[in-house]
Scaffold this active site. Structure first.
Site, PDB file in Angstrom:
ATOM      1  N   ASN A  13       1.054  -1.222  -0.333  1.00 34.13           N
ATOM      2  CA  ASN A  13      -0.158   0.113  -0.158  1.00 34.13           C
ATOM      3  C   ASN A  13       0.967   1.279  -0.041  1.00 34.13           C
ATOM      4  OD1 ASN A  13       0.679  -0.014   2.814  1.00 34.13           O
ATOM      5  ND2 ASN A  13      -0.921   0.343   3.575  1.00 34.13           N
ATOM      6  N   CYS A  14       2.188   1.575  -0.041  1.00 30.28           N
ATOM      7  CA  CYS A  14       3.075   2.008   0.308  1.00 30.28           C
ATOM      8  C   CYS A  14       2.702   2.811  -1.275  1.00 30.28           C
ATOM      9  CB  CYS A  14       4.284   2.129   0.273  1.00 30.28           C
ATOM     10  SG  CYS A  14       5.673   2.988  -0.234  1.00 30.28           S
ATOM     11  N   ASP A  15       2.864   4.110  -1.591  1.00 27.48           N
ATOM     12  CA  ASP A  15       2.410   4.875  -2.587  1.00 27.48           C
ATOM     13  C   ASP A  15       3.593   4.509  -4.072  1.00 27.48           C
ATOM     14  OD1 ASP A  15       0.000   5.348  -3.151  1.00 27.48           O
ATOM     15  OD2 ASP A  15       0.787   7.774  -2.176  1.00 27.48           O
TER      16      ASP A  15
END
Length: 124
Positions: A13-15
């Site tokens: 979920n890290c951009d």
């Protein structure tokens, strides 16, 4: 020339990880993804990463996770051995993504996502 075995380490979920994975897919590059949240931090890889990029680049001391750590935990990260322990306990303090371009920690390693750098690493 054979296609390198690229392993991307990070949190889904890290951009920045999302951007890196999308970029690799757009380039038609096969890669493996290692999820720190589900699979943990591979302790055997940390020494190679530290040697390749250095503690200052690998350990994210600007992020929210770091700021939430107790001062004594932060102080433990003052040397490579202590930093490895902190990264094992708190995977979110590792700057992401970590990419192994040859599929091993002793090969070419990058931290973060930079299109220019990644283009060069793909060509090498």
């Amino acid at each position: 020339m054979s296609t390198p075995t690229i392993i991307i380490y990070g949190i889904p979920n890290c951009d920045t990880v999302k951007k890196a994975r999308a970029w690799l897919t757009e380039q038609g590059v096969d890669y493996q993804f290692h999820d720190f949240k589900k699979q943990g931090v591979p302790a055997g890889r940390l020494p190679g990463w530290l040697q390749a990029v250095g503690r200052d680049k690998l350990l994210n001391t600007r992020g929210t996770t770091w700021r939430k750590l107790d001062a004594d935990v932060q102080a433990r990260a003052g040397d490579d051995a202590g930093a490895m322990g902190v990264m094992q306990e708190h995977p979110s303090v590792i700057k992401r993504p970590v990419a192994e371009w040859d599929g091993k920690a002793s090969g070419r390693v990058s931290v973060g996502f930079d299109v220019g750098q990644w283009n060069e690493l793909l060509k090498a």
